[in-house]
Design an enzyme around this catalytic site. Structure first.
Site, short mmCIF file in Angstrom:
data_model
loop_
_atom_site.label_atom_id
_atom_site.label_comp_id
_atom_site.label_asym_id
_atom_site.label_seq_id
_atom_site.Cartn_x
_atom_site.Cartn_y
_atom_site.Cartn_z
N HIS A 1 -5.79 -5.77 -3.21
CA HIS A 1 -6.68 -5.88 -2.05
C HIS A 1 -7.02 -7.33 -1.73
O HIS A 1 -7.91 -7.60 -0.93
CB HIS A 1 -7.96 -5.07 -2.26
CG HIS A 1 -7.80 -3.61 -1.97
ND1 HIS A 1 -8.82 -2.69 -2.14
CD2 HIS A 1 -6.73 -2.91 -1.51
CE1 HIS A 1 -8.38 -1.49 -1.80
NE2 HIS A 1 -7.12 -1.60 -1.43
N ASN B 1 -3.18 9.57 4.65
CA ASN B 1 -2.12 8.61 4.93
C ASN B 1 -1.97 8.31 6.42
O ASN B 1 -1.04 7.60 6.83
CB ASN B 1 -0.77 9.15 4.40
CG ASN B 1 -0.68 9.11 2.89
OD1 ASN B 1 -1.28 8.27 2.25
ND2 ASN B 1 0.06 10.05 2.33
N ARG C 1 0.83 -1.20 0.00
CA ARG C 1 0.00 0.00 0.00
C ARG C 1 0.87 1.26 0.00
O ARG C 1 0.57 2.24 -0.68
CB ARG C 1 -0.91 -0.01 1.23
CG ARG C 1 -1.89 1.16 1.26
CD ARG C 1 -2.70 1.16 2.53
NE ARG C 1 -3.63 2.28 2.56
CZ ARG C 1 -4.16 2.80 3.67
NH1 ARG C 1 -3.83 2.29 4.85
NH2 ARG C 1 -4.98 3.81 3.61
N HIS D 1 0.70 4.41 -2.64
CA HIS D 1 0.51 5.79 -2.22
C HIS D 1 1.69 6.66 -2.64
O HIS D 1 1.51 7.84 -2.94
CB HIS D 1 0.32 5.86 -0.70
CG HIS D 1 -1.06 5.49 -0.25
ND1 HIS D 1 -1.77 6.21 0.68
CD2 HIS D 1 -1.88 4.47 -0.62
CE1 HIS D 1 -2.96 5.66 0.87
NE2 HIS D 1 -3.04 4.60 0.09
#
Length: 350
Positions: free
Chosen positions: A215, A115, A81, A85
């Protein structure tokens, strides 16, 4: 019971908490910043970029990621992740790793509201890997490249594909929280919004569906899906697309208000610790956790690909490796005019 506390949990305890819900399931049936993949810069990346200056890079990073995965399994999905980002804001340049300087009026990316729940274990993984790499190859390897390699390692450690990572990125000189919000997908983004955002990064509909497959591991806090349970798009009702059994299980631990903010749920309710293609089968069964995920299984533009990947794990693995390589070329920095090589990933070079 499908949810559990985000802190101090183990693989065994989470699996036990999920068991009863899974048993039930199985026995019943805005304009973003246009930071795109840069073909020119991407061509300057190569698999053997450090073949002479740091030939053991993959092994050095691998020694850290393997230990982190054993000792803190959440490091896996958290670091993957973190890479997403990083790439979607200012490009794949390690800007997500910068800490806000004391007294600074501008917060760094990692301190942006979007975040705030990035797991500490992800940052720890990169910092530890950087220390090991610096001990053998001082001043050579960028934090951005270490993050890209670590993300690949964690995909593989969780059961996913092993793919070669192109290297040669420099670390970015800019890290601003104000640039984060418009450049990341929302938990309730529509397919139209997702397509527009991904297109702004040089990514396609296929890339959207394939990269969303990350995911297949990882977790989300209640706040990101609670409106689906009680007030879907202001209707005062639950999202009609969610499976009633999942709705019931989630509602038990995520109240409409006043719930425990540490409670999280797995994106993939069937194989939460395995990097596989079960995510897509879950979307077919209306078991997607986030509204944005479930939308991919319902929209006629993305549904055929969801169905295709649900049937073929190897096809997903191959497509995921290609899509990660493509995403890894977003906003690549090259040279001292645009980048830096940090010794401490959390601080800009002087």
């Amino acid at each position: 019971m499908a949810l559990f506390l985000a802190s101090n949990f183990s693989r065994v305890s989470i699996t036990l908490l999920l068991y009863f819900f899974l048993l039930t399931l199985r026995t019943s049936h805005c304009i973003p910043n246009l930071t795109k993949a840069n073909p020119t810069a991407t061509r300057q990346l190569s698999h053997d970029f450090y073949s002479k200056s740091c030939p053991q890079l993959d092994q050095l990073v691998g020694s850290v990621t393997a230990q982190q995965f054993r000792e803190a399994p959440v490091s896996g999905p958290a670091t993957i992740r973190l890479f997403f980002h990083d790439c979607f804001v200012e490009g794949c340049d390690g800007s997500i790793l910068i800490k806000t300087r004391a007294g600074s009026k501008e917060l760094a990316e990692r301190d942006a509201q979007d975040n705030k729940d990035l797991a500490k274990e992800a940052f720890d993984s990169i910092m530890k890997a950087k220390e090991v790499v610096e001990s053998k190859c001082p001043g050579v390897v960028s934090c951005a490249d270490i993050l890209a390699v670590a993300a690949r390692d964690f995909v593989h450690l969780a059961g996913g594909p092993y793919y070669q990572v192109k290297k040669g990125r420099w670390d970015g000189k800019i890290s601003m929280a104000s640039r984060v919000h418009l450049n990341l997908p929302r938990a309730n983004s529509t397919v139209d919004e997702l397509l527009k955002l991904f297109a702004s990064k040089g990514l396609t509909l296929n890339d959207l569906v394939v990269l969303s497959g990350a995911h297949t591991i990882g977790f989300s806090h209640c706040e990101h899906f609670v409106t689906r349970l009680y007030d879907y798009r202001g209707s005062s009702h639950s999202d009609p697309s969610i499976d009633p059994r999942l709705l019931k299980a989630l509602s038990m631990s995520c109240p409409k208000s006043g719930g425990n903010s540490d409670i999280v749920a797995p994106f993939d309710v069937t194989t939460p610790f395995s990097f596989d293609n079960a995510y897509y089968g879950n979307l077919e069964a209306r078991l997607g956790l986030l509204e944005a995920d479930q939308a991919l299984g319902l929209d006629p533009r993305t549904k055929p690909m969801v169905q295709d990947l649900a049937k073929d794990k190897q096809k997903f693995f191959q497509a995921f490796a290609v899509a990660m390589d493509k995403m890894g070329g977003i906003g690549v920095k090259k040279g001292r005019k645009y980048g830096e090589k940090r010794k401490d990933c959390s601080m800009h070079s002087l």
